[in-house]
Scaffold this motif. Sequence first.
Motif, mmCIF file in Angstrom:
data_model
loop_
_atom_site.group_PDB
_atom_site.id
_atom_site.type_symbol
_atom_site.label_atom_id
_atom_site.label_comp_id
_atom_site.label_asym_id
_atom_site.label_seq_id
_atom_site.Cartn_x
_atom_site.Cartn_y
_atom_site.Cartn_z
ATOM 1 N N ARG A 1 -0.643 0.431 -6.794
ATOM 2 C CA ARG A 1 -1.836 -0.256 -6.286
ATOM 3 C C ARG A 1 -1.664 -0.590 -4.812
ATOM 4 N NH1 ARG A 1 -1.858 -4.700 -9.178
ATOM 5 N NH2 ARG A 1 -2.792 -3.657 -10.952
ATOM 6 N N ALA A 2 -0.513 -1.122 -4.448
ATOM 7 C CA ALA A 2 -0.260 -1.472 -3.042
ATOM 8 C C ALA A 2 -0.362 -0.218 -2.166
ATOM 9 C CB ALA A 2 1.110 -2.133 -2.887
ATOM 10 N N GLU B 1 7.101 -8.806 -1.646
ATOM 11 C CA GLU B 1 7.667 -7.604 -1.022
ATOM 12 C C GLU B 1 6.746 -6.396 -1.222
ATOM 13 O OE1 GLU B 1 10.042 -4.956 1.018
ATOM 14 O OE2 GLU B 1 10.078 -7.138 1.073
ATOM 15 N N ILE B 2 6.234 -6.220 -2.429
ATOM 16 C CA ILE B 2 5.356 -5.081 -2.727
ATOM 17 C C ILE B 2 4.096 -5.131 -1.859
ATOM 18 C CG2 ILE B 2 3.848 -4.066 -4.492
ATOM 19 C CD1 ILE B 2 6.061 -4.959 -6.558
ATOM 20 N N TYR B 3 3.532 -6.325 -1.699
ATOM 21 C CA TYR B 3 2.268 -6.473 -0.967
ATOM 22 C C TYR B 3 2.463 -6.991 0.462
ATOM 23 C CZ TYR B 3 0.040 -5.615 -5.437
ATOM 24 O OH TYR B 3 -0.363 -5.032 -6.618
ATOM 25 N N LYS B 4 3.659 -6.814 0.988
ATOM 26 C CA LYS B 4 3.983 -7.357 2.314
ATOM 27 C C LYS B 4 3.065 -6.862 3.421
ATOM 28 C CE LYS B 4 7.524 -3.896 3.243
ATOM 29 N NZ LYS B 4 8.947 -3.652 3.267
ATOM 30 N N LEU C 1 -4.013 0.649 -1.706
ATOM 31 C CA LEU C 1 -4.667 -0.308 -0.806
ATOM 32 C C LEU C 1 -4.231 -0.100 0.639
ATOM 33 C CD1 LEU C 1 -4.527 -3.511 -3.039
ATOM 34 C CD2 LEU C 1 -6.555 -2.142 -2.491
ATOM 35 N N GLU C 2 -2.950 0.164 0.851
ATOM 36 C CA GLU C 2 -2.468 0.437 2.208
ATOM 37 C C GLU C 2 -3.120 1.703 2.772
ATOM 38 O OE1 GLU C 2 1.814 0.453 2.485
ATOM 39 O OE2 GLU C 2 1.954 -1.534 1.565
ATOM 40 N N LYS C 3 -3.262 2.722 1.929
ATOM 41 C CA LYS C 3 -3.924 3.964 2.360
ATOM 42 C C LYS C 3 -5.377 3.671 2.745
ATOM 43 C CE LYS C 3 -5.061 8.596 0.817
ATOM 44 N NZ LYS C 3 -5.821 9.197 -0.230
ATOM 45 N N TRP C 4 -6.059 2.878 1.934
ATOM 46 C CA TRP C 4 -7.452 2.522 2.223
ATOM 47 C C TRP C 4 -7.550 1.748 3.530
ATOM 48 C CZ3 TRP C 4 -10.632 -1.753 2.771
ATOM 49 C CH2 TRP C 4 -12.001 -1.510 2.671
ATOM 50 N N GLU C 5 -6.609 0.827 3.755
ATOM 51 C CA GLU C 5 -6.579 0.080 5.023
ATOM 52 C C GLU C 5 -6.491 1.039 6.213
ATOM 53 O OE1 GLU C 5 -4.650 -4.376 5.104
ATOM 54 O OE2 GLU C 5 -3.293 -2.682 5.204
ATOM 55 N N LYS C 6 -5.571 1.985 6.122
ATOM 56 C CA LYS C 6 -5.385 2.949 7.223
ATOM 57 C C LYS C 6 -6.624 3.808 7.432
ATOM 58 C CE LYS C 6 -0.398 3.137 6.900
ATOM 59 N NZ LYS C 6 0.720 3.744 6.213
#
Length: 181
Positions: free
Chosen positions: A6-7, A56-59, A10-15
């Motif tokens: 999931r993280a 840590e996972i969602y840092k 979400l990080e990919k979507w942010e980018k």
Amino acid sequence: QSNVERAGKLEKWEKETGIDILVINGNHDINNAKSYTYENDVKEKHPTTTPEEFREIYKNLGYDLAYNTYTPPKGAKQGGLSYSVRYEGYRFILLDTNKYSADCTKDGTDEHDTAQAISDDLMKWALKECADAKKCGEEIIGVSHASLVDHIGSYQSKLLKAFIVENAEDRATQLAEAGMH
């Protein structure tokens, strides 16, 4: 593993979008002994996620933008994933209202509990954040997994009490008076 996946999504979507995501945990995310994986359509036991692992996972999904973070008193963990973020005239105050540690669960263990709470110490921190935000001229937005108000008349507080923060009316009133939306 699902948190890691999931993280990553979400990080990919942010980018891809350039829009920052702020994450806060829910009542089943931390110290949940009933964690399972369903890889290959087979239900199997999965290790629980600790508060430290969650952070840590969602840092890179809010915690990296933290203006302030809440540190529980010695020996406590409740509320420990709370943080605030300043963004373009706003102060987001993300409150970890979940019960997943021996200092706050009804059975005194480090196992998640559906019930939600804002400890007195976390409340002091949130009110201090509100005061600082007001001083900075920022609009205050509160975020939590749990409800601070009854969303379905008085039914939620009667039928689904665990999904509303303990002492919700008092907590909501204090936070609203401090300027939180």
